[in-house]
Scaffold this motif. Structure first.
Motif, short mmCIF file in Angstrom:
data_model
loop_
_atom_site.label_atom_id
_atom_site.label_comp_id
_atom_site.label_asym_id
_atom_site.label_seq_id
_atom_site.Cartn_x
_atom_site.Cartn_y
_atom_site.Cartn_z
N LYS A 82 0.83 -1.20 0.00
CA LYS A 82 0.00 0.00 0.00
C LYS A 82 0.86 1.25 0.00
N SER A 83 1.95 1.23 0.77
CA SER A 83 2.81 2.42 0.83
C SER A 83 3.46 2.69 -0.53
N LEU A 84 3.86 1.66 -1.27
CA LEU A 84 4.43 1.87 -2.60
C LEU A 84 3.37 2.38 -3.56
N ASN A 85 2.18 1.80 -3.50
CA ASN A 85 1.10 2.26 -4.37
C ASN A 85 0.73 3.71 -4.07
N ASP A 86 0.73 4.09 -2.80
CA ASP A 86 0.47 5.48 -2.42
C ASP A 86 1.60 6.39 -2.93
N PHE A 87 2.83 5.91 -2.83
CA PHE A 87 3.99 6.66 -3.30
C PHE A 87 3.90 6.90 -4.80
N ILE A 88 3.53 5.87 -5.55
CA ILE A 88 3.38 5.99 -7.00
C ILE A 88 2.26 6.98 -7.33
N TYR A 89 1.15 6.87 -6.63
CA TYR A 89 0.03 7.79 -6.86
C TYR A 89 0.46 9.23 -6.61
N GLU A 90 1.09 9.48 -5.48
CA GLU A 90 1.53 10.84 -5.14
C GLU A 90 2.56 11.36 -6.14
N SER A 91 3.48 10.51 -6.55
CA SER A 91 4.49 10.92 -7.52
C SER A 91 3.84 11.33 -8.84
N ASN A 92 2.82 10.61 -9.24
CA ASN A 92 2.14 10.90 -10.50
C ASN A 92 1.32 12.19 -10.46
N GLN A 93 1.15 12.76 -9.29
CA GLN A 93 0.45 14.04 -9.17
C GLN A 93 1.40 15.20 -9.47
N GLY A 94 2.70 14.93 -9.39
CA GLY A 94 3.69 15.98 -9.61
C GLY A 94 4.30 15.90 -11.00
N ARG A 95 5.43 16.56 -11.14
CA ARG A 95 6.10 16.62 -12.44
C ARG A 95 7.50 16.02 -12.41
N GLN A 96 8.06 15.80 -11.25
CA GLN A 96 9.45 15.37 -11.15
C GLN A 96 9.62 13.88 -11.46
N VAL A 97 8.75 13.05 -10.90
CA VAL A 97 8.84 11.60 -11.09
C VAL A 97 7.46 11.08 -11.44
N ARG A 98 7.40 10.30 -12.50
CA ARG A 98 6.13 9.71 -12.93
C ARG A 98 6.33 8.22 -13.13
N PHE A 99 5.29 7.47 -12.89
CA PHE A 99 5.27 6.03 -13.13
C PHE A 99 4.18 5.77 -14.17
N GLN A 100 4.55 5.21 -15.32
CA GLN A 100 3.61 4.98 -16.41
C GLN A 100 3.69 3.52 -16.85
N SER A 101 2.65 3.08 -17.55
CA SER A 101 2.62 1.67 -17.96
C SER A 101 3.14 1.44 -19.37
N SER A 102 3.34 2.50 -20.15
CA SER A 102 3.82 2.32 -21.52
C SER A 102 4.60 3.55 -21.99
N LEU A 103 5.34 3.36 -23.05
CA LEU A 103 6.09 4.48 -23.62
C LEU A 103 5.14 5.54 -24.13
N ASN A 104 4.04 5.15 -24.75
CA ASN A 104 3.06 6.13 -25.25
C ASN A 104 2.53 7.00 -24.11
N GLU A 105 2.20 6.37 -22.98
CA GLU A 105 1.72 7.14 -21.82
C GLU A 105 2.82 8.10 -21.34
N ALA A 106 4.05 7.59 -21.29
CA ALA A 106 5.16 8.42 -20.82
C ALA A 106 5.36 9.63 -21.72
N LEU A 107 5.32 9.42 -23.01
CA LEU A 107 5.51 10.54 -23.94
C LEU A 107 4.33 11.51 -23.90
N ASN A 108 3.14 11.00 -23.59
CA ASN A 108 1.96 11.88 -23.52
C ASN A 108 1.98 12.78 -22.28
N VAL A 109 2.61 12.35 -21.20
CA VAL A 109 2.63 13.19 -19.99
C VAL A 109 3.73 14.24 -20.06
N LEU A 110 4.59 14.13 -21.06
CA LEU A 110 5.64 15.15 -21.22
C LEU A 110 5.03 16.35 -21.78
#
Length: 117
Positions: A89-117
């Protein structure tokens, strides 16, 4: 290790491709950051399989140490992978919080990663 360059709206993004673990510890992460910075990249895309499993065990504090360096050197990082395999749960919360910012993101595909840039 191969670096593929993506250019998006004038931003130079490095996608690191490898069949091996690239980041085993903090020193490996710092070396990679220096290499990417030296080549003039603005952002970095890494794959989950290229990062030691200890990174995803928050008790080791490796993720915090590494991500703090990325923030300190102002090098945004996107990690691509299947994070549903982790039941922490703590890792999932960490990933969720990270994805709210701009410094670190966790994505499931290259397309998703390029779209958040």
């Amino acid at each position: 290790m191969e670096i593929i360059e993506h250019s998006l709206k004038g931003i130079k993004v490095a996608e690191v491709i490898s069949n091996e673990i690239i980041i085993q510890n903090l020193e490996d992460a710092i070396d990679l950051m220096g290499n990417i910075y030296y080549q003039g990249f603005d952002k970095l895309i890494l794959y989950q399989k290229n990062i030691t499993a200890d990174f995803f065990d928050l008790k080791t504090k490796l993720a915090g140490d590494i991500l703090q360096k990325f923030a300190q050197y102002q090098l945004p990082l996107i990690i691509i992978g299947d994070f549903s395999i982790y039941s922490s749960k703590s890792l999932n919360d960490f990933i969720y919080e990270s994805n709210q910012g701009r410094q670190v993101r966790f994505q499931s595909s290259l397309n998703e990663a390029l779209n958040v840039l």
